[in-house]
Design a protein around this motif. Structure first.
Motif, PDB file in Angstrom:
ATOM      1  N   SER A 307       0.841  -1.193   0.000  1.00 20.15           N
ATOM      2  CA  SER A 307       0.000   0.000   0.000  1.00 20.15           C
ATOM      3  C   SER A 307       0.871   1.235   0.000  1.00 20.15           C
ATOM      4  O   SER A 307       1.955   1.243   0.586  1.00 20.15           O
ATOM      5  CB  SER A 307      -0.924   0.016   1.226  1.00 20.15           C
ATOM      6  OG  SER A 307      -1.621   1.242   1.338  1.00 20.15           O
ATOM      7  N   GLY A 308       0.391   2.270  -0.663  1.00 22.80           N
ATOM      8  CA  GLY A 308       1.087   3.550  -0.658  1.00 22.80           C
ATOM      9  C   GLY A 308       0.283   4.621   0.047  1.00 22.80           C
ATOM     10  O   GLY A 308       0.504   5.814  -0.145  1.00 22.80           O
ATOM     11  N   ARG A 309      -0.660   4.189   0.878  1.00 25.85           N
ATOM     12  CA  ARG A 309      -1.539   5.134   1.562  1.00 25.85           C
ATOM     13  C   ARG A 309      -0.726   6.012   2.518  1.00 25.85           C
ATOM     14  O   ARG A 309       0.111   5.511   3.284  1.00 25.85           O
ATOM     15  CB  ARG A 309      -2.617   4.379   2.336  1.00 25.85           C
ATOM     16  CG  ARG A 309      -3.666   5.280   2.964  1.00 25.85           C
ATOM     17  CD  ARG A 309      -4.714   4.446   3.691  1.00 25.85           C
ATOM     18  NE  ARG A 309      -5.747   5.273   4.252  1.00 25.85           N
ATOM     19  CZ  ARG A 309      -6.834   5.650   3.614  1.00 25.85           C
ATOM     20  NH1 ARG A 309      -7.017   5.266   2.355  1.00 25.85           N
ATOM     21  NH2 ARG A 309      -7.741   6.405   4.193  1.00 25.85           N
ATOM     22  N   ALA A 310      -1.004   7.308   2.484  1.00 26.01           N
ATOM     23  CA  ALA A 310      -0.293   8.242   3.363  1.00 26.01           C
ATOM     24  C   ALA A 310      -0.694   8.005   4.812  1.00 26.01           C
ATOM     25  O   ALA A 310      -1.850   7.708   5.118  1.00 26.01           O
ATOM     26  CB  ALA A 310      -0.597   9.680   2.956  1.00 26.01           C
ATOM     27  N   ARG A 311       0.260   8.140   5.708  1.00 28.87           N
ATOM     28  CA  ARG A 311       0.002   7.946   7.128  1.00 28.87           C
ATOM     29  C   ARG A 311      -0.699   9.171   7.703  1.00 28.87           C
ATOM     30  O   ARG A 311      -0.747  10.235   7.089  1.00 28.87           O
ATOM     31  CB  ARG A 311       1.305   7.713   7.874  1.00 28.87           C
ATOM     32  CG  ARG A 311       2.338   8.793   7.642  1.00 28.87           C
ATOM     33  CD  ARG A 311       3.455   8.746   8.640  1.00 28.87           C
ATOM     34  NE  ARG A 311       3.007   9.159   9.958  1.00 28.87           N
ATOM     35  CZ  ARG A 311       3.818   9.303  11.006  1.00 28.87           C
ATOM     36  NH1 ARG A 311       5.104   9.026  10.871  1.00 28.87           N
ATOM     37  NH2 ARG A 311       3.371   9.685  12.160  1.00 28.87           N
ATOM     38  N   LYS A 312      -1.243   9.006   8.897  1.00 31.47           N
ATOM     39  CA  LYS A 312      -1.856  10.138   9.575  1.00 31.47           C
ATOM     40  C   LYS A 312      -0.754  11.027  10.135  1.00 31.47           C
ATOM     41  O   LYS A 312       0.123  10.588  10.860  1.00 31.47           O
ATOM     42  CB  LYS A 312      -2.761   9.644  10.709  1.00 31.47           C
ATOM     43  CG  LYS A 312      -4.011   8.913  10.231  1.00 31.47           C
ATOM     44  CD  LYS A 312      -4.880   8.513  11.406  1.00 31.47           C
ATOM     45  CE  LYS A 312      -6.136   7.793  10.926  1.00 31.47           C
ATOM     46  NZ  LYS A 312      -6.992   7.371  12.067  1.00 31.47           N
ATOM     47  N   GLY A 313      -0.825  12.280   9.811  1.00 33.08           N
ATOM     48  CA  GLY A 313       0.169  13.228  10.292  1.00 33.08           C
ATOM     49  C   GLY A 313      -0.487  14.394  10.999  1.00 33.08           C
ATOM     50  O   GLY A 313      -1.541  14.239  11.634  1.00 33.08           O
ATOM     51  N   ASN A 314       0.111  15.555  10.884  1.00 35.48           N
ATOM     52  CA  ASN A 314      -0.448  16.765  11.479  1.00 35.48           C
ATOM     53  C   ASN A 314      -1.602  17.253  10.595  1.00 35.48           C
ATOM     54  O   ASN A 314      -1.370  17.719   9.477  1.00 35.48           O
ATOM     55  CB  ASN A 314       0.648  17.830  11.578  1.00 35.48           C
ATOM     56  CG  ASN A 314       0.194  19.057  12.329  1.00 35.48           C
ATOM     57  OD1 ASN A 314      -0.887  19.572  12.100  1.00 35.48           O
ATOM     58  ND2 ASN A 314       1.032  19.535  13.224  1.00 35.48           N
ATOM     59  N   PRO A 315      -2.851  17.181  11.069  1.00 40.74           N
ATOM     60  CA  PRO A 315      -3.984  17.542  10.201  1.00 40.74           C
ATOM     61  C   PRO A 315      -4.027  19.024   9.863  1.00 40.74           C
ATOM     62  O   PRO A 315      -4.546  19.404   8.804  1.00 40.74           O
ATOM     63  CB  PRO A 315      -5.211  17.120  11.030  1.00 40.74           C
ATOM     64  CG  PRO A 315      -4.741  17.136  12.450  1.00 40.74           C
ATOM     65  CD  PRO A 315      -3.301  16.746  12.408  1.00 40.74           C
ATOM     66  N   TYR A 316      -3.482  19.865  10.737  1.00 36.99           N
ATOM     67  CA  TYR A 316      -3.509  21.305  10.477  1.00 36.99           C
ATOM     68  C   TYR A 316      -2.541  21.668   9.356  1.00 36.99           C
ATOM     69  O   TYR A 316      -2.870  22.469   8.465  1.00 36.99           O
ATOM     70  CB  TYR A 316      -3.168  22.067  11.761  1.00 36.99           C
ATOM     71  CG  TYR A 316      -4.124  21.782  12.888  1.00 36.99           C
ATOM     72  CD1 TYR A 316      -5.337  22.441  12.978  1.00 36.99           C
ATOM     73  CD2 TYR A 316      -3.830  20.815  13.858  1.00 36.99           C
ATOM     74  CE1 TYR A 316      -6.227  22.173  14.007  1.00 36.99           C
ATOM     75  CE2 TYR A 316      -4.712  20.534  14.891  1.00 36.99           C
ATOM     76  CZ  TYR A 316      -5.905  21.218  14.958  1.00 36.99           C
ATOM     77  OH  TYR A 316      -6.789  20.928  15.979  1.00 36.99           O
ATOM     78  N   VAL A 317      -1.350  21.069   9.379  1.00 37.73           N
ATOM     79  CA  VAL A 317      -0.383  21.309   8.304  1.00 37.73           C
ATOM     80  C   VAL A 317      -0.900  20.730   6.997  1.00 37.73           C
ATOM     81  O   VAL A 317      -0.779  21.350   5.933  1.00 37.73           O
ATOM     82  CB  VAL A 317       0.986  20.696   8.669  1.00 37.73           C
ATOM     83  CG1 VAL A 317       1.961  20.815   7.505  1.00 37.73           C
ATOM     84  CG2 VAL A 317       1.561  21.376   9.895  1.00 37.73           C
ATOM     85  N   ARG A 318      -1.498  19.552   7.071  1.00 37.03           N
ATOM     86  CA  ARG A 318      -2.022  18.904   5.856  1.00 37.03           C
ATOM     87  C   ARG A 318      -3.104  19.776   5.204  1.00 37.03           C
ATOM     88  O   ARG A 318      -3.129  19.951   3.989  1.00 37.03           O
ATOM     89  CB  ARG A 318      -2.583  17.539   6.238  1.00 37.03           C
ATOM     90  CG  ARG A 318      -3.012  16.677   5.049  1.00 37.03           C
ATOM     91  CD  ARG A 318      -3.676  15.410   5.562  1.00 37.03           C
ATOM     92  NE  ARG A 318      -4.102  14.550   4.479  1.00 37.03           N
ATOM     93  CZ  ARG A 318      -3.410  13.522   4.015  1.00 37.03           C
ATOM     94  NH1 ARG A 318      -2.241  13.228   4.556  1.00 37.03           N
ATOM     95  NH2 ARG A 318      -3.859  12.781   3.033  1.00 37.03           N
ATOM     96  N   ARG A 319      -3.974  20.329   6.028  1.00 34.61           N
ATOM     97  CA  ARG A 319      -5.042  21.173   5.485  1.00 34.61           C
ATOM     98  C   ARG A 319      -4.476  22.429   4.840  1.00 34.61           C
ATOM     99  O   ARG A 319      -4.895  22.822   3.731  1.00 34.61           O
ATOM    100  CB  ARG A 319      -6.007  21.557   6.609  1.00 34.61           C
ATOM    101  CG  ARG A 319      -7.107  22.520   6.195  1.00 34.61           C
ATOM    102  CD  ARG A 319      -8.023  22.832   7.350  1.00 34.61           C
ATOM    103  NE  ARG A 319      -8.999  23.852   6.992  1.00 34.61           N
ATOM    104  CZ  ARG A 319      -9.937  24.298   7.810  1.00 34.61           C
ATOM    105  NH1 ARG A 319     -10.033  23.795   9.029  1.00 34.61           N
ATOM    106  NH2 ARG A 319     -10.783  25.230   7.431  1.00 34.61           N
ATOM    107  N   LEU A 320      -3.522  23.067   5.501  1.00 31.22           N
ATOM    108  CA  LEU A 320      -2.896  24.267   4.943  1.00 31.22           C
ATOM    109  C   LEU A 320      -2.207  23.969   3.615  1.00 31.22           C
ATOM    110  O   LEU A 320      -2.362  24.711   2.638  1.00 31.22           O
ATOM    111  CB  LEU A 320      -1.883  24.833   5.934  1.00 31.22           C
ATOM    112  CG  LEU A 320      -2.420  25.609   7.133  1.00 31.22           C
ATOM    113  CD1 LEU A 320      -1.299  25.883   8.122  1.00 31.22           C
ATOM    114  CD2 LEU A 320      -3.072  26.902   6.699  1.00 31.22           C
TER     115      LEU A 320
END
Length: 406
Positions: A307-320
């Motif tokens: 799988s190449g699914r992205a891991r859970k990271g910082n949701p605030y940075v991801r949204r920005l």
């Protein structure tokens, strides 16, 4: 198997809402090992007692799991006495099945720390941690504002008003003035007078869109929604002012980030309080992207990629970053060409994640080197000259700096 000892004096903390369990493993000068376990409450006096106890032991390392938000106040208490604890990802410190107790968790953390098997998570300085509260609450307010604006649009549509069909922004200057006039019950010709002459829609089209069956209930709800929208907008403006005031010492970094396509002043400030300015804390652009959860996952077994699914990271940075990527994909830059090359093969969402990944790696290099953004495919100076040269030549000719062409 005996783990090799790298740190002789370590403390592991198992942090919960109402209780902190501490386990210290201390190696004495004669080579003997002493185990000391303590339990503390979660109130301020208890956290102060924890910090004093830890300081008296002179530890080489103090580690704790990133348990929700409960780790923050013990971390601040330890920081106040000069101990910079390690906050570690809970996924990296899973205990042996069947031994899941608070004391066991603290002992296991201390054991792993003693052997040097833990990797610390990024914790920004105290000033940025405080500004994070402001930036994240602002994001919540922006979400509330969007929700209220959509609700206002629905109530207008329910009353038969189709103003959103003939204007591009229902909350622009002209449209908002017309909506307020409708709420106040003013006649249609006065409502039309609120429209700016810059609107593309004709007066007849605006007149047709304003024909409605607004009732007293409609006007009451619209009045309350409009008041709430303006209140939230004023509150967001106060949050913006506070955030920029707190980052007054980071003007160079803010200015550098704004040279990146798709990034404005507030976006740069909100990104800066999340990742900081010291890129040595991450070490490489790959680790920064992994921490933000914006890079492809890595899961391979028996030579096959699972799988190449992205891991859970910082949701605030991801949204920005996704917001920046949407904006950058519409600018004249290398990001636009990359997006157009990917979107046909990978689809819109995966392409946006890829652009966000590229943007974050670019941000890492800019902050690490202290440089502005320079696009590899576009000369912005030449574009500015091409766009403005006729106006400049006309002005110079008008005021006599250059001769009139024959």
């Amino acid at each position: 198997m005996e783990l090799e000892t790298l740190h002789k004096r370590v403390i592991g903390l198992d942090v919960h809402q109402a209780q902190i369990t501490a386990c210290a493993i201390i190696e004495e000068a004669d080579g003997t090992t002493r185990l000391e376990q303590r339990q503390f409450g979660a109130f301020k006096r208890d956290r102060r007692a924890l910090a004093e106890w830890a300081q008296a032991l002179h530890p080489d390392q103090v580690v704790m799991e990133s348990t929700g938000i409960y780790w923050k106040s013990p971390y601040a208490a330890l920081e106040a006495v000069g101990i910079h604890a390690w906050v570690v990802n809970a996924r990296h410190v899973k205990n042996v099945p069947g031994r899941k107790t608070d004391v066991g968790d603290a002992h296991w953390l201390a054991t792993l720390a003693r052997a040097g098997l833990l990797r610390r998570s990024f914790v920004p300085p105290a000033m940025l941690r405080e500004l994070r509260l402001v930036a994240r609450q602002r994001q919540k307010l922006v979400g509330h504002l969007a929700s209220e604006k959509n609700r206002l649009h629905k109530v207008l549509t329910d009353g038969g008003i189709r103003l959103g069909v003939v204007v591009s922004d229902l909350h622009g200057q002209s449209a908002r003035a017309m909506v307020k006039a409708l709420i106040a019950g003013r006649p249609t010709h006065e409502v039309l007078d609120c429209a700016s002459g810059r609107l593309k829609a004709s007066r007849e089209e605006l007149f047709d869109s304003l024909q409605s069956e607004l009732t007293g209930s409609h006007r009451f709800v619209l009045h309350e929604l409009m008041g709430h929208i303006e209140e939230i907008e004023e509150r967001i403006a106060r949050f913006d002012a506070y955030l920029l005031q707190g980052l007054a010492g980071e003007q160079h970094a803010l200015a550098s980030l704004q040279t990146l396509p798709g990034v404005d002043l507030i976006g740069a400030a909100m990104l800066l309080v999340e990742i900081g300015t010291d890129m040595q804390a991450f070490g490489s652009a790959d680790r920064l992207a992994s921490w933000a959860g914006i890079c492809p996952g890595n899961n391979e077994s028996a030579g096959k990629r699972q799988s190449g699914r992205a891991r859970k990271g910082n949701p605030y940075v991801r949204r920005l970053l996704c917001e920046f990527a949407h904006a950058a994909s519409r600018t004249t830059s290398v990001f636009k060409s990359k997006f157009q090359a990917l979107v046909m093969r990978r689809g819109h969402k995966r392409s946006i994640i890829a652009i966000a990944h590229k943007l974050l790696r670019t941000v890492f290099c800019m902050l690490q080197r202290g440089e502005h953004y320079r696009d590899s495919a576009t000369d912005y100076e030449a574009l500015a000259v091409q766009r403005n040269a006729p106006r400049w030549i006309k002005a110079l000719t008008k005021f006599g700096f250059i001769a009139n062409p024959v």
